[in-house]
Design a protein around this motif. Sequence first.
Motif, PDB file in Angstrom:
ATOM      1  N   VAL A  11       0.838  -1.184   0.000  1.00  0.00           N
ATOM      2  CA  VAL A  11       0.000   0.000   0.000  1.00  0.00           C
ATOM      3  C   VAL A  11       0.882   1.245   0.000  1.00  0.00           C
ATOM      4  N   PRO A  12       0.661   2.173  -0.931  1.00  0.00           N
ATOM      5  CA  PRO A  12       1.433   3.413  -0.912  1.00  0.00           C
ATOM      6  C   PRO A  12       1.028   4.259   0.277  1.00  0.00           C
ATOM      7  N   LEU A  13       1.998   4.709   1.071  1.00  0.00           N
ATOM      8  CA  LEU A  13       1.688   5.397   2.308  1.00  0.00           C
ATOM      9  C   LEU A  13       2.161   6.845   2.325  1.00  0.00           C
ATOM     10  N   GLU A  14       2.407   7.451   1.153  1.00  0.00           N
ATOM     11  CA  GLU A  14       2.714   8.865   1.136  1.00  0.00           C
ATOM     12  C   GLU A  14       1.445   9.619   1.494  1.00  0.00           C
ATOM     13  N   ILE A  15       1.528  10.450   2.517  1.00  0.00           N
ATOM     14  CA  ILE A  15       0.343  11.140   3.024  1.00  0.00           C
ATOM     15  C   ILE A  15       0.534  12.643   2.894  1.00  0.00           C
ATOM     16  N   ARG A  16      -0.496  13.316   2.381  1.00  0.00           N
ATOM     17  CA  ARG A  16      -0.484  14.775   2.287  1.00  0.00           C
ATOM     18  C   ARG A  16      -0.943  15.336   3.640  1.00  0.00           C
ATOM     19  N   VAL A  17       0.008  15.466   4.541  1.00  0.00           N
ATOM     20  CA  VAL A  17      -0.296  15.849   5.915  1.00  0.00           C
ATOM     21  C   VAL A  17      -0.943  17.227   5.985  1.00  0.00           C
ATOM     22  N   HIS A  18      -0.578  18.119   5.058  1.00  0.00           N
ATOM     23  CA  HIS A  18      -1.062  19.500   5.111  1.00  0.00           C
ATOM     24  C   HIS A  18      -2.574  19.610   4.892  1.00  0.00           C
ATOM     25  N   GLU A  19      -3.212  18.546   4.397  1.00  0.00           N
ATOM     26  CA  GLU A  19      -4.649  18.606   4.163  1.00  0.00           C
ATOM     27  C   GLU A  19      -5.471  18.513   5.448  1.00  0.00           C
ATOM     28  N   GLY A  20      -4.825  18.147   6.539  1.00  0.00           N
ATOM     29  CA  GLY A  20      -5.504  18.156   7.823  1.00  0.00           C
ATOM     30  C   GLY A  20      -5.782  16.776   8.382  1.00  0.00           C
ATOM     31  N   ILE A  21      -6.425  16.773   9.534  1.00  0.00           N
ATOM     32  CA  ILE A  21      -6.801  15.543  10.227  1.00  0.00           C
ATOM     33  C   ILE A  21      -8.293  15.607  10.540  1.00  0.00           C
ATOM     34  N   PHE A  22      -8.864  14.472  10.887  1.00  0.00           N
ATOM     35  CA  PHE A  22     -10.300  14.460  11.142  1.00  0.00           C
ATOM     36  C   PHE A  22     -10.666  13.399  12.162  1.00  0.00           C
ATOM     37  N   GLU A  23     -11.879  13.513  12.666  1.00  0.00           N
ATOM     38  CA  GLU A  23     -12.523  12.496  13.486  1.00  0.00           C
ATOM     39  C   GLU A  23     -13.876  12.196  12.875  1.00  0.00           C
ATOM     40  N   THR A  24     -14.355  10.990  13.063  1.00  0.00           N
ATOM     41  CA  THR A  24     -15.708  10.634  12.663  1.00  0.00           C
ATOM     42  C   THR A  24     -16.457  10.157  13.901  1.00  0.00           C
ATOM     43  N   LEU A  35     -18.048  11.826  22.476  1.00  0.00           N
ATOM     44  CA  LEU A  35     -17.379  13.016  21.936  1.00  0.00           C
ATOM     45  C   LEU A  35     -16.072  13.359  22.659  1.00  0.00           C
ATOM     46  N   PRO A  36     -16.001  13.345  23.999  1.00  0.00           N
ATOM     47  CA  PRO A  36     -14.754  13.762  24.651  1.00  0.00           C
ATOM     48  C   PRO A  36     -13.501  12.999  24.204  1.00  0.00           C
ATOM     49  N   PRO A  37     -13.535  11.646  24.142  1.00  0.00           N
ATOM     50  CA  PRO A  37     -12.303  10.980  23.692  1.00  0.00           C
ATOM     51  C   PRO A  37     -11.966  11.251  22.231  1.00  0.00           C
ATOM     52  N   HIS A  38     -12.984  11.431  21.391  1.00  0.00           N
ATOM     53  CA  HIS A  38     -12.702  11.762  19.998  1.00  0.00           C
ATOM     54  C   HIS A  38     -12.036  13.134  19.884  1.00  0.00           C
ATOM     55  N   MET A  39     -12.551  14.107  20.623  1.00  0.00           N
ATOM     56  CA  MET A  39     -11.981  15.447  20.536  1.00  0.00           C
ATOM     57  C   MET A  39     -10.607  15.507  21.197  1.00  0.00           C
ATOM     58  N   ALA A  40     -10.411  14.721  22.243  1.00  0.00           N
ATOM     59  CA  ALA A  40      -9.077  14.662  22.853  1.00  0.00           C
ATOM     60  C   ALA A  40      -8.060  14.114  21.855  1.00  0.00           C
ATOM     61  N   ARG A  41      -8.459  13.101  21.103  1.00  0.00           N
ATOM     62  CA  ARG A  41      -7.540  12.558  20.093  1.00  0.00           C
ATOM     63  C   ARG A  41      -7.290  13.566  18.981  1.00  0.00           C
ATOM     64  N   LEU A  42      -8.331  14.297  18.568  1.00  0.00           N
ATOM     65  CA  LEU A  42      -8.148  15.313  17.532  1.00  0.00           C
ATOM     66  C   LEU A  42      -7.161  16.383  17.992  1.00  0.00           C
ATOM     67  N   ALA A  75     -20.822  12.331  11.703  1.00  0.00           N
ATOM     68  CA  ALA A  75     -20.228  13.652  11.518  1.00  0.00           C
ATOM     69  C   ALA A  75     -18.720  13.492  11.317  1.00  0.00           C
ATOM     70  N   ARG A  76     -18.238  14.117  10.281  1.00  0.00           N
ATOM     71  CA  ARG A  76     -16.810  14.158   9.998  1.00  0.00           C
ATOM     72  C   ARG A  76     -16.312  15.535  10.452  1.00  0.00           C
ATOM     73  N   ILE A  77     -15.407  15.545  11.410  1.00  0.00           N
ATOM     74  CA  ILE A  77     -14.908  16.772  12.018  1.00  0.00           C
ATOM     75  C   ILE A  77     -13.484  16.997  11.517  1.00  0.00           C
ATOM     76  N   VAL A  78     -13.300  18.046  10.722  1.00  0.00           N
ATOM     77  CA  VAL A  78     -12.028  18.272  10.038  1.00  0.00           C
ATOM     78  C   VAL A  78     -11.333  19.499  10.620  1.00  0.00           C
TER      79      VAL A  78
END
Length: 246
Positions: A11-24, A35-42, A75-78
């Motif tokens: 699997v190619p694992l080059e990641i465009r980090v600048h596009e951001g991170i998210f939680e679902t 919600l609290p553990p998801h937001m803590a991880r974000l 909900a996808r939180i970006v």
Amino acid sequence: MHPPPSPRPSVPLEIRVHEGIFETVLIVDGVVRELPPHMARLRRSFWECYRVPLDLDADAEVRRTAAPYAGYHRARIVATPEDPTRLRVEVQPCDPPVPLEQQPGLMLQVRRAHALAPHKFVDRDALNHAEIGLGSDEAVVFADYDGLVLEGSRSNIFVVRDGQICTPPLDGRILPGVSRQLILNYADDIGVPVAIAPISLDELAASEGAFLTNSIRGVQWVRRTSGAEWVEPHPLTRLIASHDAG
């Protein structure tokens, strides 16, 4: 010893980090689950990736966005490094988690990768590439080139063996799943032995059962992997799933 799985493309694992991170997260009748553990991880991922803090009351913003939605939604939180003062929250309808007894069981397809990532990056091209051609009852599980199981493309993995549940360690190569931690906590509360240890593909095939965990889909039992097939969920899987559904 079971024969090794058929070779599959890496699997190619080059990641465009600048596009951001998210939680679902799962929304049920306007209330966000866990919600609290998801937001803590974000927040933690945002700091580790970009070395700046998220500068907003993110939890309150997500709750306000979720409140009007009746029924089941995801909900996808970006969050992006361009503007750490705002989130993008995208809400879509989704099906409720399927009860374990109504699931047909998953067939695992193994993909190889040296490592994945401990963050949920917006750029999922490599993971989506790994899922090309999957059927509705199939799921991808990654293993490294030494044959150690890592995680699923959308989940963490557990196996059942010798009366305990076992999951791979958080060694920096996999996502620290929220559902994974909730299940570990629940198992500890009810006295189910837990092992956090490497799992080889051979050990997966020799186990008494396996299941995947995901914040939207809940617990999904595994029916088949290379070298093994199970006809029903293991009793420990049923026990864990009954808590997850409650």
